[in-house]
Design a protein around this motif. Structure first.
Motif, PDB file in Angstrom:
ATOM      1  N   GLY A 204      46.446  47.603  39.499  1.00  0.00           N
ATOM      2  CA  GLY A 204      47.875  47.868  38.898  1.00  0.00           C
ATOM      3  C   GLY A 204      48.240  46.684  38.029  1.00  0.00           C
ATOM      4  N   TYR A 205      47.694  45.554  37.636  1.00  0.00           N
ATOM      5  CA  TYR A 205      48.008  44.610  36.880  1.00  0.00           C
ATOM      6  C   TYR A 205      47.458  44.765  35.344  1.00  0.00           C
ATOM      7  N   TRP A 206      48.089  44.278  34.328  1.00  0.00           N
ATOM      8  CA  TRP A 206      47.791  44.207  32.880  1.00  0.00           C
ATOM      9  C   TRP A 206      48.022  42.822  32.243  1.00  0.00           C
ATOM     10  N   GLU A 207      47.290  42.774  31.221  1.00  0.00           N
ATOM     11  CA  GLU A 207      47.503  41.553  30.419  1.00  0.00           C
ATOM     12  C   GLU A 207      47.809  41.727  29.121  1.00  0.00           C
ATOM     13  N   SER A 208      48.745  40.949  28.559  1.00  0.00           N
ATOM     14  CA  SER A 208      49.080  41.198  26.980  1.00  0.00           C
ATOM     15  C   SER A 208      48.650  39.902  26.426  1.00  0.00           C
ATOM     16  N   GLN A 209      47.759  39.736  25.423  1.00  0.00           N
ATOM     17  CA  GLN A 209      47.233  38.797  24.619  1.00  0.00           C
ATOM     18  C   GLN A 209      47.994  38.645  23.205  1.00  0.00           C
ATOM     19  N   SER A 210      48.241  37.470  22.622  1.00  0.00           N
ATOM     20  CA  SER A 210      48.475  37.309  21.508  1.00  0.00           C
ATOM     21  C   SER A 210      47.441  36.229  20.821  1.00  0.00           C
TER      22      SER A 210
END
Length: 308
Positions: A204-210
């Motif tokens: 249920g966890y997500w990761e956003s990367q820039s």
């Protein structure tokens, strides 16, 4: 053992083997625990299985309710039957016909901690919507850990940048609302220098990367770079790092003084050579003048002796 007994045993065995296939059970797979940022949103992954053949969505109705009371609904297609506090804040993201019961809750309140459970209603026929089978999954519920403050983004980068060479920094943040991805921004750089990645990390966890790639200059040494995360609902957090730039190795500090010294020596040598040449020329002229005077004196001396 007679023939009838053998046949009976075989039938019982066949029934035992085939029973799970035909009877089966309704089962739900719901994430047990999730972090939920207050004022933001959360998406609860949910799926279910059933022993029936493919069921159209028109025969299925989803319900999410508080674990202690099935009548305290937080989601239902008829919003008048939903708790007033949750009206307009819950939405089913999944398609029930694809066995997907994923739920989204927006504008999270600090008391929305749950537990919340999934329940499904099945109309026996598409025309007979009043007659339903109901299945509750009270052992598969989700509970939230409420986060009053947004998590800070993480900056990953090499320790030192080199002047004139590409330098990459990665800013990342973990969240539980993939339907409203957090926005990551940098204090410097252009859109052409930024790459964004969004991936599921599981449970249920997500990761956003820039990912920011820049070409540092000497003037960038000891300057600060900040990555800011803006979550759904307007809450922000940021992380700052100091950029250290190593100058490109060169030998100008050796070459330039050496060239200057050699140039000075050459000029001095040329000057000395000209001075020596001029000095020798002058001596030769003087010697020529002395020889002429001496010759005239000698001629005068001889003339005076003859006249006597």
């Amino acid at each position: 053992m007679n023939k009838d007994s053998k046949m009976m045993i075989f039938c019982l065995f066949l029934a035992a083997v085939s029973s799970p296939v035909f009877s089966g059970e309704w089962k739900a797979n719901v994430i047990k625990n999730l972090d939920a940022l207050v004022k933001s949103c959360v998406v609860v992954p949910c799926s279910f299985t059933h022993p029936k053949e493919n069921l159209p969505s028109s025969r299925l109705r989803a319900i999410w309710h508080r674990s202690k009371d099935r009548n305290q609904r937080i989601y239902y297609e008829d919003s008048t039957q939903v708790l007033e506090n949750f009206r307009g804040r819950t939405k089913l993201l999944g398609h029930l016909g694809q066995n997907n019961c994923t739920l989204e809750i927006t504008d999270i309140k600090d008391h929305d901690n749950g537990p919340f459970c999934f329940r499904i209603e099945l109309a026996r026929t598409e025309s007979d919507t009043g007659t339903v089978d109901k299945f509750s999954f009270v052992e598969d519920c989700v509970e939230f850990r409420m986060l009053p403050d947004p998590p800070k983004p993480t900056l990953a980068n090499p320790k030192t940048a080199t002047e004139g060479r590409p330098y990459t920094l990665t800013c990342s943040v973990t969240h539980t609302c993939p339907s409203h991805v957090p926005k990551l921004t940098w204090s410097r750089g252009t859109t052409d220098e930024v790459t964004e990645v969004h991936k599921e990390t599981g449970s249920g966890y997500w990761e956003s990367q820039s990912i920011l790639t820049i070409i540092p200059e000497e003037k960038d040494d000891h300057t600060e770079i900040t990555c800011t995360t803006q979550f759904n609902g307007g809450m922000t957090s940021s992380t700052t790092m100091t950029l250290y730039v190593k100058r490109t190795e060169n030998y100008n500090h050796i070459i330039i003084p050496t060239v200057v010294a050699i140039g000075t020596a050459v000029i001095f040598a040329v000057f000395c050579s000209l001075m020596i040449k001029k000095y020798k020329t002058r001596i030769a002229e003087l010697q020529n003048q002395e020889g002429s005077v001496w010759n005239r004196l000698s001629r005068l001396s001889r003339r005076s002796r003859i006249s006597r």
